[in-house]
Design a protein around this motif. Structure first.
Motif, short mmCIF file in Angstrom:
data_model
loop_
_atom_site.label_atom_id
_atom_site.label_comp_id
_atom_site.label_asym_id
_atom_site.label_seq_id
_atom_site.Cartn_x
_atom_site.Cartn_y
_atom_site.Cartn_z
N ILE A 94 0.81 -1.38 -0.07
CA ILE A 94 0.17 0.21 -0.20
C ILE A 94 0.52 1.18 -0.08
N THR A 95 0.66 2.01 -0.84
CA THR A 95 1.39 3.37 -1.31
C THR A 95 0.87 4.43 -0.38
N VAL A 96 1.23 5.54 0.37
CA VAL A 96 0.51 6.74 0.60
C VAL A 96 0.59 7.51 0.56
N PRO A 97 0.38 8.85 0.05
CA PRO A 97 1.24 10.18 0.01
C PRO A 97 1.08 10.85 1.23
N ASN A 113 2.59 -6.59 2.26
CA ASN A 113 3.42 -6.25 2.21
C ASN A 113 3.98 -5.41 3.10
N LYS A 114 4.91 -4.05 1.96
CA LYS A 114 4.84 -2.80 2.09
C LYS A 114 4.07 -2.21 2.67
N LEU A 115 3.87 -1.22 3.53
CA LEU A 115 3.83 0.30 3.26
C LEU A 115 4.65 1.33 3.35
N ILE A 116 4.36 1.88 1.65
CA ILE A 116 5.37 2.90 1.41
C ILE A 116 4.66 4.06 1.45
N CYS A 117 5.54 4.65 2.63
CA CYS A 117 5.49 6.03 2.90
C CYS A 117 6.09 7.06 1.99
N PHE A 164 7.26 -0.38 6.95
CA PHE A 164 7.24 0.62 6.32
C PHE A 164 9.04 0.58 5.32
N TYR A 165 8.24 1.28 4.73
CA TYR A 165 9.56 1.80 3.49
C TYR A 165 9.50 3.46 2.90
N HIS A 200 -0.44 15.27 -5.23
CA HIS A 200 -0.51 14.44 -3.68
C HIS A 200 -0.20 13.07 -4.55
N THR A 201 -1.42 12.50 -5.42
CA THR A 201 -1.07 11.16 -5.65
C THR A 201 -0.02 11.06 -6.47
N ALA A 202 0.49 12.23 -7.71
CA ALA A 202 1.62 12.05 -7.76
C ALA A 202 3.16 11.61 -7.38
N VAL A 203 3.48 12.59 -6.18
CA VAL A 203 3.81 12.03 -5.07
C VAL A 203 4.22 10.13 -4.44
N ALA A 204 3.11 9.77 -4.43
CA ALA A 204 3.02 8.36 -4.32
C ALA A 204 3.49 7.47 -5.52
N TYR A 205 3.25 8.15 -6.55
CA TYR A 205 3.28 7.02 -7.57
C TYR A 205 4.39 7.31 -8.59
N GLY A 206 5.21 8.21 -7.72
CA GLY A 206 6.56 8.82 -8.19
C GLY A 206 7.24 8.09 -7.15
N VAL A 207 6.88 7.47 -5.87
CA VAL A 207 7.53 6.62 -5.11
C VAL A 207 7.96 5.52 -5.34
N TYR A 208 6.91 5.06 -5.47
CA TYR A 208 6.44 3.77 -5.66
C TYR A 208 7.04 3.45 -7.21
N GLU A 209 7.17 4.05 -7.93
CA GLU A 209 8.24 2.75 -8.70
C GLU A 209 9.58 3.70 -8.52
N LYS A 210 10.21 4.49 -8.03
CA LYS A 210 11.68 4.47 -7.21
C LYS A 210 11.35 3.14 -6.62
#
Ligand SMILES: *Cc1c(COP(=O)(O)O)cnc(C)c1O
Length: 495
Positions: A262-265, A286-290, A370-371, A398-408
């Motif tokens: 789950i990725t959360v901005p 699995n991971k909570l992506i912050c 967390f990641y 805000h969601t774009a931040v989450a999307y970008g971080v998920y790509e990373k």
């Protein structure tokens, strides 16, 4: 036996859920957390058949045990109704292989509606249960979205008043217009010459001011909070993670029991903490992506074990995440400190005094779920443009931040676990930055022309929330200095 709530800063205070909702903050400035996180105890194949309101009942009945079934159903059915522009309440969309949880279909087109549509009902039911005769004064600091969602939720609710402080130059034009045009005899909106953290600190100081509390009580008022420190906001946010997971089962994307990320901005750490609580209830995560923006205090904390707010504060294109003191992190700190109120209090005192604290290596191990990562302004804009070009889907900033971080995260770990991304706002709320990311040429347009262009680009109809403010009259014009906040409150309440 009722599930009781204890404070992160006191070993003795224990209250019922309804009291915790009314109080907002616990003694000594602590936050309430449930003594245990209840288990979901239900087959996900069964949950997959449920409507949003039913999943809400399942979760809320486990946390808010001093509410009757009728009371909870009254709250849920009044909150999650036609105020939302879709019967699903929370659509889950597959975009480029990930699953976007659209949390912005409520009245103010931001995810804050998910909890703030129900909080006024939880609050007024709690007041009745506890024989409260005082008028409840909701005192709120906002980085933009909480303010409007709380105003919309509490406007003209009998027995309540709502006061909102926002950073005058720290919110988007749509956010500002939404707040200053708010109707309702019980609403008061004030801009401050300062940033969100200052607004939040000012509000916390008023909550902790015993002398003010006494004077308010004499006049028949008491404060409560609509910020995400209130357990009445956190609990309703757990619902949509469980709901969207079960939607993936229903759509055949996963089988019951399969893990997801789950990725959360993230700003105040409320939304991601709700995802963490969902995991503790039994959701296979699995991971909570912050995901953070350039105010990456959480990324640095996850990396180094030092929380340090002494740094430059940036105004970014994702203003609701422009935060250096993530209040809800305290709930996690308390937990990884072994549920030790003294230890947690010492760390929070150090944060208040020196602006920083360090956790021990043993505590750091408690963060393994967390990641953390962040995106720069350019990376955020790039995420919007790329997803638009690939999938014709327009993300808000805000969601774009989450999307970008998920790509990373994906590039770094090669983890291909199915991933849910919390989409926290409609792109219409941040149309200038969104449209600029797609093409610089749009920057020359004025606000509402931009919105018309966004409709063409996204092929998503302009939400009612936007049409409503086009010609709305400005009602709230008060602006004050940070050190005048209490004075404004006293004037408004006639103290
Ligand atoms: C409030 C908000 C966030 C941050 O959520 P937290 O619970 O404070 O971490 C992210 N995006 C938007 C659009 C918001 O309104």
């Amino acid at each position: 036996m009722d599930l009781l709530y204890k404070s992160t800063r006191s070993a003795t205070e224990k209250v019922t859920a309804s009291k915790a909702i009314l109080n907002g903050l616990a003694e000594n400035g602590g936050l309430y957390i449930p003594e245990t996180i209840p288990a979901l105890d239900m087959d996900f194949n069964e949950i997959a058949k449920m409507k949003y309101q039913e999943v809400a009942y399942l979760v809320l009945s486990k946390f808010l045990t001093d509410f009757t079934k009728d009371e909870l159903e009254y709250c849920i059915n009044n909150a999650y109704d036609s105020k939302f522009d879709t019967e699903e309440i929370v659509p889950v969309k597959k975009v480029e292989g990930t699953y976007i949880i659209e949390l912005f279909h409520g009245k103010t087109i931001a995810f804050k509606d998910m909890a703030l549509s129900i909080l006024p009902y939880l609050m007024t039911v709690s007041a009745k249960k506890n024989n409260i005769k005082n008028e409840i004064v909701i005192l709120t600091a906002t980085s933009g979205d909480t303010g409007k969602a709380a105003l919309a939720g509490f406007a003209d609710v009998p027995g309540t008043k709502i006061i909102v402080f926002y950073p005058k130059d720290g919110v988007s034009p749509v956010q500002k217009k939404q707040m200053v045009t708010q109707k309702g005899d019980n609403t008061f909106v004030i801009g401050i010459n300062g940033n969100f953290d200052q607004a939040q600190t000012g509000v916390k100081n008023m909550f902790n001011n015993k002398e003010l509390k006494t004077r308010m009580n004499e006049k028949g008022f008491q404060f409560s909070s609509a910020n995400s420190i209130n357990i009445g906001r956190l609990v309703p946010q757990i619902v949509y993670y469980i709901y969207s997971y079960s939607k993936l089962i229903k759509n055949g994307a996963i089988k019951a029991g399969d893990k997801v990320n789950i990725t959360v901005p993230t700003g105040n750490f409320g939304n991601i903490l709700a995802a963490y609580y969902a995991k503790k209830m039994g959701l296979p995560v699995n991971k909570l992506i912050c995901a953070s923006n350039e105010n990456k205090v959480l990324f640095d904390f996850f990396t180094s074990g030092t929380y340090d707010k002494n740094r430059e504060f940036y105004l970014t294109s994702s203003p609701s995440m422009d935060i250096l003191i993530s209040s809800n992190l305290e709930r996690l700190i308390y937990e990884i400190a072994g549920y030790d109120a003294d230890k947690n209090t010492a760390l929070m005192n150090s944060l208040a005094k020196d602006g920083k604290y360090d956790i021990t290596p043993a505590m750091k191990e408690g963060l393994a779920d967390f990641y953390g990562n962040y995106t720069s302004q350019e990376e955020t804009a790039k995420a919007i443009k790329e997803l638009y070009e690939k999938a014709s889907y327009v993300l808000d900033t805000h969601t774009a931040v989450a999307y970008g971080v998920y790509e990373k995260y994906k590039n770094e770990t090669k983890d291909d676990t199915p991933t849910l991304i919390a989409s926290t706002a409609s792109p219409y709320k941040f149309s200038r930055d969104v449209m600029k990311a797609i093409d610089e040429k749009y920057d020359s347009l004025e606000d509402f022309s931009l919105i018309d262009e966004l409709e063409k680009v996204s092929k998503v109809k302009i939400p009612d929330a936007i049409n409503e403010i086009r010609n709305a009259k400005v009602i709230h014009k008060t602006v004050c200095e940070v050190d005048e906040m209490q004075n404004e409150v006293e004037k408004y309440l006639g103290l």
